[in-house]
Scaffold this motif. Structure first.
Motif, PDB file in Angstrom:
ATOM      1  N   THR A   1      -2.147  -9.100 -32.403  1.00 35.59           N
ATOM      2  CA  THR A   1      -2.855  -8.210 -31.469  1.00 35.59           C
ATOM      3  C   THR A   1      -2.005  -7.926 -30.232  1.00 35.59           C
ATOM      4  OG1 THR A   1      -3.972 -10.185 -30.714  1.00 35.59           O
ATOM      5  CG2 THR A   1      -5.236  -8.716 -32.141  1.00 35.59           C
ATOM      6  N   THR A   2      -1.040  -8.801 -29.954  1.00 40.10           N
ATOM      7  CA  THR A   2      -0.110  -8.546 -28.846  1.00 40.10           C
ATOM      8  C   THR A   2       1.314  -8.874 -29.287  1.00 40.10           C
ATOM      9  OG1 THR A   2      -0.253 -10.788 -27.979  1.00 40.10           O
ATOM     10  CG2 THR A   2      -1.857  -9.205 -27.105  1.00 40.10           C
TER      11      THR A   2
ATOM     12  N   ASN B   1       2.082 -12.649 -28.958  1.00 44.00           N
ATOM     13  CA  ASN B   1       1.576 -13.450 -30.083  1.00 44.00           C
ATOM     14  C   ASN B   1       2.450 -13.283 -31.318  1.00 44.00           C
ATOM     15  OD1 ASN B   1      -0.530 -14.508 -28.727  1.00 44.00           O
ATOM     16  ND2 ASN B   1      -2.132 -13.360 -29.766  1.00 44.00           N
TER      17      ASN B   1
ATOM     18  N   PRO C   1       0.333 -24.774 -24.166  1.00 47.75           N
ATOM     19  CA  PRO C   1      -1.060 -24.786 -24.623  1.00 47.75           C
ATOM     20  C   PRO C   1      -1.688 -23.393 -24.733  1.00 47.75           C
ATOM     21  CG  PRO C   1      -0.865 -25.717 -22.416  1.00 47.75           C
ATOM     22  CD  PRO C   1       0.513 -25.531 -22.922  1.00 47.75           C
TER      23      PRO C   1
ATOM     24  N   GLU D   1      -3.383 -21.987 -28.127  1.00 51.96           N
ATOM     25  CA  GLU D   1      -4.772 -21.524 -28.162  1.00 51.96           C
ATOM     26  C   GLU D   1      -4.852 -20.090 -28.684  1.00 51.96           C
ATOM     27  OE1 GLU D   1      -7.137 -21.239 -24.449  1.00 51.96           O
ATOM     28  OE2 GLU D   1      -8.247 -22.865 -25.390  1.00 51.96           O
ATOM     29  N   SER D   2      -3.892 -19.291 -28.266  1.00 48.08           N
ATOM     30  CA  SER D   2      -3.885 -17.889 -28.651  1.00 48.08           C
ATOM     31  C   SER D   2      -3.633 -17.711 -30.153  1.00 48.08           C
ATOM     32  CB  SER D   2      -2.806 -17.178 -27.835  1.00 48.08           C
ATOM     33  OG  SER D   2      -2.893 -15.812 -28.010  1.00 48.08           O
TER      34      SER D   2
ATOM     35  N   VAL E   1      -5.750 -21.241 -35.326  1.00 48.28           N
ATOM     36  CA  VAL E   1      -5.611 -21.945 -36.598  1.00 48.28           C
ATOM     37  C   VAL E   1      -4.384 -21.466 -37.379  1.00 48.28           C
ATOM     38  CG1 VAL E   1      -7.026 -20.348 -37.962  1.00 48.28           C
ATOM     39  CG2 VAL E   1      -6.984 -22.760 -38.572  1.00 48.28           C
TER      40      VAL E   1
ATOM     41  N   SER F   1      -8.530   1.728 -29.526  1.00 48.73           N
ATOM     42  CA  SER F   1      -8.917   0.323 -29.677  1.00 48.73           C
ATOM     43  C   SER F   1      -8.875  -0.159 -31.126  1.00 48.73           C
ATOM     44  CB  SER F   1     -10.295   0.073 -29.070  1.00 48.73           C
ATOM     45  OG  SER F   1     -11.228   0.908 -29.683  1.00 48.73           O
TER      46      SER F   1
ATOM     47  N   ALA G   1      -6.104  -2.531 -32.236  1.00 49.65           N
ATOM     48  CA  ALA G   1      -6.183  -3.963 -31.952  1.00 49.65           C
ATOM     49  C   ALA G   1      -7.059  -4.693 -32.968  1.00 49.65           C
ATOM     50  CB  ALA G   1      -6.723  -4.186 -30.547  1.00 49.65           C
ATOM     51  N   LEU G   2      -7.787  -3.933 -33.782  1.00 43.89           N
ATOM     52  CA  LEU G   2      -8.685  -4.544 -34.767  1.00 43.89           C
ATOM     53  C   LEU G   2      -8.020  -4.587 -36.149  1.00 43.89           C
ATOM     54  CD1 LEU G   2     -11.962  -2.742 -33.615  1.00 43.89           C
ATOM     55  CD2 LEU G   2     -11.176  -5.026 -32.975  1.00 43.89           C
TER      56      LEU G   2
END
Lengths: 201, 205
Positions: free
Chosen positions: A36-37, A40, A95, A99-100, A103, A173, A176-177
């Motif tokens: 999404t970014t 990431n 961290p 978190e970003s 899993v 948008s 981003a999905l």
């Protein structure tokens, strides 16, 4: 093919000719989920790259003692070991990234790119070449996943690495999905195939 | 290769792998614990910046669970882990900080602190942990979403699409409907936990 295999060809194949995402279409689950970014995408690419390099190197090093019938168990064991260590390091020192990515860091242990390279290359070649094969494929994977993250971030959020480039209200948008991820990945694969000169684009 | 040889080889490789993991664990353990403590301290500061001290409330958790269930918040949806009193300089109770875990619809859990004043006004929340997070879920940490709860006094918050028109209506974080719902449920359960403490224990542990 194996006769002329060099460090350079390993890097070249990993980044371009056999790019794991754009050509072999491996490891698509995290590619679609965490991009999404751009940040990431880059982080996920680096994590996968490190696990890939270490796994390929050690699998190649141990190839004479790995029982052929049980090789998949050993692949999982080795990649899970390095994934766990990377996750511990992320939890301790990065961290926010941990978190970003959530899993999907843990799921690197069963990433198709790692098993694919372990079985198709590391088990048949020396540790030096396996190491550079891992580096080449790691860079190739990171490149595509970062580009996908960057495109999704620009279109979907209007920023690139957190810096605004498109004003609020002019973003798309859906990028981003999940549907946007599929569509943009397909576009990147088509461009990569065109660059590679393939006929399947 | 015989079965026993194969097993021995796998076991030896597994032992080395576990040894590496344990080494990694011990090297990072202190830093992870330090991060967690810093995170919890910062979370208390966020949800109750005026408090001089905090101390844990004593209550029967099974009564609270029953109270929440009776009010529509089953224990498999939301669980209160701990309630802490926020006290001022002269040790008067100003309100509570509730540590709550709320379960997401499609798996995963959000654990957070919610600060609530004695009159039920919500100070805000701070997320301690989101498991199985996808990146968009993290938008519930953004001020644009979290600030909607701050300084609001209501019996329960509700999610609305479009425009919030009355007190307690919350617009979900864009692309994070499930996480937004999970946070709203956690805050509502915390408000009920504050009422429970007031009704059953007079606000003082």
């Amino acid at each position: 093919m194996q006769k002329k295999d060099t460090i350079f060809t390993r890097l070249y194949h990993g980044i371009l000719v056999e790019n794991p995402t754009a050509v072999l279409c491996l490891g698509l689950c995290p590619t679609l989920a965490v991009t999404t970014t751009a940040k990431n995408g880059l982080a996920m690419g680096i994590v996968t790259g490190i696990v890939l390099v270490l796994s390929e190197f050690f699998i190649s090093l141990l190839k004479r003692v790995i029982p052929k019938k049980d090789r998949m168990i050993i692949y999982v064991l080795i990649s899970a070991c390095f994934t766990t260590i990377i996750q511990l390091v992320l939890n301790a020192y990065y961290p926010d990234i941990s978190e970003s990515l959530g899993v999907f860091v843990s799921l690197t242990a069963v990433n198709g790119v790692i098993f694919g390279r372990a079985d198709n290359y590391a088990m048949q070649n020396n540790p030096g070449l396996a190491l550079f094969d891992g580096i080449g494929f790691g860079i190739g994977y990171t490149l595509i996943i970062t580009i996908l993250g960057a495109v999704r971030e620009i279109l979907g959020i209007g920023t690139i690495f957190g810096i605004r480039v498109i004003p609020d209200g002019y973003t798309l948008s859906i990028a981003a999905l999940a549907p946007g991820a599929f569509f943009l990945l397909a576009c990147i694969i088509a461009v990569a195939q065109k660059i590679k000169g393939g006929r399947s684009a | 290769m015989s079965l026993s040889k194969r097993i021995i080889r796998i076991v030896i490789i597994a032992v080395f792998a576990f040894a590496l993991i344990f080494a990694g664990y011990f090297v990072t353990k202190a830093k992870v614990e330090e991060n967690n403590e810093t995170k919890i301290d910062a979370a208390f500061e966020t949800v109750y910046p005026d408090a001089a001290s905090f101390d844990e409330a004593n209550y029967r958790s099974e009564y609270l669970t029953r109270y929440l269930t009776d009010n529509g918040y089953a224990d498999d949806q939301v669980h209160i882990n701990k309630i802490t009193f926020a006290r001022n300089d002269v040790r008067d109770v100003q309100g509570v900080v509730v540590q709550v875990s709320s379960y997401k619809k499609y798996g995963g859990i959000i654990t957070m602190l919610v600060g609530i004043q004695n009159d039920g006004t919500v100070n805000g929340y701070s997320i301690l942990h989101i498991s199985e997070a996808k990146d968009l879920d993290l938008k519930v940490k953004d001020a644009a979403f979290a600030d909607q709860f701050k300084g609001v006094r209501t019996e329960a918050f509700t999610l609305v699409n479009g425009e919030a028109k009355i007190t307690g209506e919350i617009i979900p974080a864009n692309g994070a409907d499930d996480a937004s719902q999970t946070v709203v449920r956690a805050v509502n359960a915390s408000i009920l936990a504050n009422t429970f403490i007031d009704e059953y224990y007079g606000g003082v542990g």
